[in-house]
Design an enzyme around this catalytic site. Structure first.
Site, PDB file in Angstrom:
ATOM      1  N   GLY A  98      14.079 -22.600  20.097  1.00 43.99           N
ATOM      2  CA  GLY A  98      13.190 -22.545  18.945  1.00 43.99           C
ATOM      3  C   GLY A  98      13.944 -22.080  17.737  1.00 43.99           C
ATOM      4  O   GLY A  98      15.143 -21.854  17.772  1.00 43.99           O
ATOM      5  N   ARG A  99      13.216 -21.938  16.683  1.00 38.17           N
ATOM      6  CA  ARG A  99      13.829 -21.558  15.425  1.00 38.17           C
ATOM      7  C   ARG A  99      12.896 -20.542  14.772  1.00 38.17           C
ATOM      8  O   ARG A  99      11.708 -20.774  14.651  1.00 38.17           O
ATOM      9  CB  ARG A  99      13.902 -22.815  14.566  1.00 38.17           C
ATOM     10  CG  ARG A  99      14.492 -22.610  13.185  1.00 38.17           C
ATOM     11  CD  ARG A  99      14.055 -23.753  12.298  1.00 38.17           C
ATOM     12  NE  ARG A  99      14.634 -25.027  12.709  1.00 38.17           N
ATOM     13  CZ  ARG A  99      15.586 -25.665  12.032  1.00 38.17           C
ATOM     14  NH1 ARG A  99      16.051 -25.139  10.941  1.00 38.17           N
ATOM     15  NH2 ARG A  99      16.039 -26.821  12.430  1.00 38.17           N
ATOM     16  N   SER A 119      12.606 -17.095  11.747  1.00 43.15           N
ATOM     17  CA  SER A 119      13.099 -16.735  10.428  1.00 43.15           C
ATOM     18  C   SER A 119      14.524 -16.201  10.537  1.00 43.15           C
ATOM     19  O   SER A 119      15.324 -16.285   9.627  1.00 43.15           O
ATOM     20  CB  SER A 119      12.198 -15.679   9.798  1.00 43.15           C
ATOM     21  OG  SER A 119      12.082 -14.592  10.679  1.00 43.15           O
ATOM     22  N   GLY A 142      16.821 -17.213  12.782  1.00 45.69           N
ATOM     23  CA  GLY A 142      17.772 -18.280  13.069  1.00 45.69           C
ATOM     24  C   GLY A 142      17.362 -19.001  14.339  1.00 45.69           C
ATOM     25  O   GLY A 142      16.212 -18.933  14.751  1.00 45.69           O
ATOM     26  N   ASP A 171       3.955 -10.085  12.815  1.00 42.95           N
ATOM     27  CA  ASP A 171       3.855 -11.539  12.972  1.00 42.95           C
ATOM     28  C   ASP A 171       3.366 -11.873  14.375  1.00 42.95           C
ATOM     29  O   ASP A 171       3.903 -12.756  15.036  1.00 42.95           O
ATOM     30  CB  ASP A 171       5.228 -12.166  12.709  1.00 42.95           C
ATOM     31  CG  ASP A 171       5.145 -13.681  12.545  1.00 42.95           C
ATOM     32  OD1 ASP A 171       4.042 -14.179  12.218  1.00 42.95           O
ATOM     33  OD2 ASP A 171       6.158 -14.364  12.763  1.00 42.95           O
TER      34      ASP A 171
END
Ligand code: NAG
Ligand code: NAG
Ligand code: NAG
Ligand code: NAG
Ligand code: NAG
Ligand code: NAG
Ligand code: NAG
Ligand code: NAG
Ligand code: NAG
Ligand code: NAG
Ligand code: NAG
Length: 772
Positions: free
Chosen positions: A523-524, A526, A528, A641
């Site tokens: 996954g990606r 914030s 990286g 988050d």
């Protein structure tokens, strides 16, 4: 988890104004090095890169190179350089292949003359070059010849009809000086100073008398010029002496590198390579924890090459952050030379860069980069290995201090350390808490066995008999295999057992991810990319690799601080950190691998939809993970988050919270932040209950809270329940889940229950069991 991020300065227009305002006063300072800056209106920094080709990379307010370059760019086709020096609106260098001088304008369309060197000097080889406001002086001799000294040639750079051109200079034709053999020169606004071969410093040029340099017999190991001043480190006394309109620094500290700006100077300390600045600047803006290999200043900005990763870092004299970022390319730590390194120097070993194809940072194999050895570390770090012939001393964060060898130095400076438990000697802490944990494990283990036997009878499942404590003991060698059902209320002290992270080699992680190949990406975020990695020892782990933006906005110190916090976090409902790697510009965090993916992918995506007992357990376990962050850590951690895609499922379907922020109690509105986490958790509960996404246009209203809460309040919670999964015979537990969610998403933050209440309610629901 988010790495602290420096917001770009809002002062760009102000700085631009300052530069324009001062530009008529024309400042230009030349000191030769691997990094240099042009001054005045067209502020541009350039450095020699670490590609082995000695190519030049430049960055400034309007430009970063390479890429992406605007087509009209002025920084194209700069040949390979041995050394750089910046003047006003132009930069100069010595060509890597021929030692000839080469100067170029900092903006496009300003070069009338492609090399800005008068034709009589174009074929001359130079060993030193120094660009000033509108003149250049250079010492004759081959750049790579050993310990060269020679006579000095000077020329003028003038603006004619809007473009720059090189002309022979009269004002620097001082026969008594230019016939002297010099070993180095530096230039400022209307003056050049040179170190005479047999000792002594002489200055000449129209403005040199203002400096009042006379009868100076010392030799200077390091020399730098600012706008109207010159400073040098005497090789006899080791002191820094300045002439012109700047005071000598009061410090006794030896400096090994100097750079001068409009009204300030900065230097690199010999002992720990940290920056010291003096003159007109706000010293709180100077980077504190990082060591630097080389620095250069323009009027109000100084940039340096960091020793830990050869990345560029810049700071301003009086504003928080420059309005331009340097590129992420690594810079050469020093100038290439042919002579061997001296006693207090080390020969930079290119193998630390882990670039298999790179054998040298210099264009010729017989050249080397020698840099001064450090022998101490900055606060919060201890010296873990001394300087050798091929590597500088290594500094390690005190948080990673594992034995008595580093305790004294780490304790000495703990009073101003950044985390509260630094006040306690680390080993006392480790031993103390280990003993405490051991006792706790014994005690809890006993109680636990009793509990398990009753619970085991109740539920008839073996799976649920595992505990967080059991997990803590096994974690290091059995990653991701042990289930953390966490039915036992986790003891806070379990969390305080310090988990010492493993330090991974970059090469090891590169191999484990097949060179960070895309097919290994999980996954990606914030921060990286996240990669799945199979380590040589058979462990499967998740590797978070910081992206360029994260790295450039995080200094090493922030990374260390973050590591320090992450190392404290240990819980069976958290995705725990196993180790890290911080080699040469990379920032990698190694986490436990969660083989069953995200909660989001199960309830909204293609993965198995999860039955109700699993969903309730996941709700309870993620509540416990969040409760741990909120209640059991000091200072508490606010997730910031939380969402179903940040709740991961381990190989035994245990829920683990991941990707939390590192907001600490120093933040003003901690309670408000905790309450907003509770709200986010309420949304996750609604997703678990309904199987619908938090925001979904197929529903009216699309917002899950606006959709579900009125139904729950009207006693129609059954209408919210996900019908894609067979309903249990008794829906009571699901209705309770709805009630908890409704409380958690209350509009008034103060009405939302704390995570500890939510966790214990959910625990009760799970305990009561479902009748399927
Ligand atoms: C940089 O860009 C600004 C606007 O973006 C412009 O006003 C200024 O002239 C530019 N400076 C240079 C040196 O090109
Ligand atoms: C040196 O480099 C410059 C610029 O790359 C090139 O134009 C020149 O031909 C080279 N000279 C020699 C002797 O290799
Ligand atoms: C000066 O610039 C103008 C327009 O840019 C050009 O027409 C003229 O030839 C230039 N003069 C010289 C001496 O280069
Ligand atoms: C000499 O210094 C003055 C004031 O600092 C400056 O205005 C002038 O341009 C300088 N002269 C040269 C040749 O740079
Ligand atoms: C220069 O310094 C030397 C000793 O350091 C002294 O003997 C001499 O008189 C000085 N000359 C001048 C002109 O100041
Ligand atoms: C200082 O520098 C001079 C000239 O570079 C050199 O001859 C002398 O040995 C040096 N002295 C010391 C103490 O390093
Ligand atoms: C120096 O910079 C810091 C951080 O930006 C700021 O808080 C402080 O007020 C500044 N000090 C002065 C004297 O300007
Ligand atoms: C920064 O320094 C410059 C030059 O000394 C000055 O003109 C400007 O007012 C300063 N800016 C701030 C925000 O202090
Ligand atoms: C550079 O480091 C590598 C690996 O650590 C080592 O094998 C090599 O001998 C070193 N090179 C030199 C010149 O010492
Ligand atoms: C190392 O630096 C610390 C300050 O960070 C200082 O107290 C200590 O004396 C230094 N040690 C040496 C050997 O210079
Ligand atoms: C102490 O720990 C460091 C690493 O933190 C290690 O390099 C060193 O060898 C250890 N020293 C002793 C005496 O165990």
């Amino acid at each position: 988890m988010q790495i602290p991020f420096y917001k770009p300065s809002q002062l760009s227009s102000l700085i631009l104004f300052i530069l324009f305002f001062f530009s008529h006063r024309a400042n230009a300072f030349g000191t030769m090095g691997p990094i240099s800056a042009s001054f005045g209106e067209y502020e541009l920094f350039c450095s020699i890169d670490a590609s082995g080709k000695q190519d030049v990379i430049c960055w400034g307010k309007n430009i970063t190179s390479p890429p992406p370059l605007p087509s009209s760019s002025y920084v194209t086709n700069i040949p390979a350089m041995a050394a750089l020096s910046g003047g006003e609106g132009f930069l100069c260098g010595i060509l890597a292949n021929t030692s000839q001088a080469f100067c170029w304008a900092a903006t496009s369309k300003q070069n009338a003359d492609p090399v800005l060197v008068p034709s009589v000097y174009r074929s001359t080889a130079y060993s030193h070059i120094a660009a000033g406001k509108n003149h250049v002086c250079a010492v004759r001799g081959s750049y790579y010849a050993d310990r060269d000294s020679g006579t000095v040639d000077c020329w003028q750079i003038t603006k004619k009809n809007g473009t720059l051109m090189a002309v022979l200079s009269e004002s620097f034709e001082d026969q008594s000086v230019t016939n002297l053999e010099m070993n180095r020169v530096v230039s400022g606004e209307g003056f050049t100073c040179g170190g005479v071969r047999d000792g002594g410093l002489v200055c000449w040029g129209p403005n040199s008398t203002n400096l009042k340099v006379s009868n100076v017999s010392d030799s200077f190991a390091v020399l730098a010029a600012g706008r109207t001043a010159v400073c040098g480190v005497s090789n006899i006394s080791g002191d820094v002496r300045c002439w012109g309109d700047i005071e000598s620094p009061s410090t006794e500290i030896r400096l090994v590198s100097l750079s001068g700006g409009a009204r300030h100077f900065c230097g690199v300390r010999e002992d720990n390579h940290v920056i010291e600045c003096w003159g007109n600047l706000n010293s709180s803006l100077v980077p504190k924890g990082n060591g630097f290999m080389a620095i250069a200043s323009s009027d109000y900005t100084t940039c340096g090459i960091r020793e830990v990763d050869l990345l560029l870092d810049c700071w301003l004299v009086n504003a928080s952050k420059p309005d331009f970022d340097p590129p992420l390319e690594l810079s050469s730590p020093g100038l290439c030379r042919s002579s061997s390194c001296e006693v207090n120097e080390f020969d930079f070993n290119v193998s630390v860069l882990n670039e298999p194809d790179l054998t040298s940072l210099c264009v010729r194999q017989d050249l080397r980069i020698c840099s001064p050895c450090g022998y101490n570390c900055s606060q919060g770090f201890f010296l873990s290995s001394p300087c050798t012939q091929n590597s500088d001393r290594v500094c390690t964060a005190c948080s990673l201090c594992q034995n008595s060898s580093c305790v004294s130095v780490c304790r000495l400076h703990s009073s101003t350390g950044f985390l509260h438990w630094h006040h306690i000697p680390r080993w006392v802490f480790i031993i103390g808490s280990s003993v405490f944990c051991f006792l706790l494990i014994l005690i809890c283990g006993c109680i636990f066995r009793c509990l398990v036997s009753t619970r085991g009878q109740q539920h008839g499942t073996k799976k649920q008999s595992k505990s967080c404590i059991g997990k803590m003991e096994q974690e290091d060698d059995d990653v991701g295999v042990v289930n953390g059902n966490g039915l036992l209320h986790t003891s806070p002290s379990v969390a305080s057992c310090p988990g010492l992270p493993q330090v991974f080699r970059l090469s090891e992680l590169k191999d484990a991810t097949n060179g960070f190949k895309e097919f290994n990406e999980l996954g990606r975020g914030s921060y990286g990319f996240v990669y799945k990695a199979a380590l040589a020892d058979g462990r499967v782990v998740a590797v978070k690799r910081a992206n360029a933006a994260t790295i450039i906005h995080t200094n090493n110190r922030d990374f260390e601080m973050e590591l320090e916090v992450l190392c404290k976090i240990r819980h069976c409902n958290i995705v725990n950190l196993l180790g890290y790697c911080a080699e040469m510009g990379e920032r990698l965090l190694v986490y436990e691998y969660m083989s069953h993916g995200t909660l989001y992918d199960h309830i909204h995506g293609g993965l198995s939809p999860l039955n109700w007992s699993l969903r309730l357990k996941i709700a309870m376990q993620s509540a416990k993970g969040l409760e741990y962050l909120h209640k059991e850590l000091l200072p508490p951690i606010v997730h910031k988050d939380l969402k179903s895609s940040n709740i991961l499922l381990d190989s035994e379907w245990g829920a683990r919270v991941s990707d939390f922020g590192l907001l600490t109690s120093s933040d003003k509105d901690l309670n408000g932040d905790l309450e907003s986490d509770v709200y986010s958790f309420g949304i996750v509960l609604l997703e678990i209950l309904s199987g619908r996404k938090a925001y979904d246009r197929d529903f009216d209203p699309p917002n899950i809270v606006e959709w579900a809460v009125p139904l729950i309040k009207q006693g129609k919670a059954a209408a919210v329940i996900d019908r894609n999964v067979a309903l249990p015979r008794n829906v009571e537990p699901l209705l309770k889940l709805g009630d908890i969610a409704e409380l958690a998403v209350r509009e008034k933050p103060s009405e939302r229950p704390p995570m500890s209440d939510i966790a214990s309610w959910l625990e009760q629901i799970v305990k009561d069991g479902l009748i399927l």
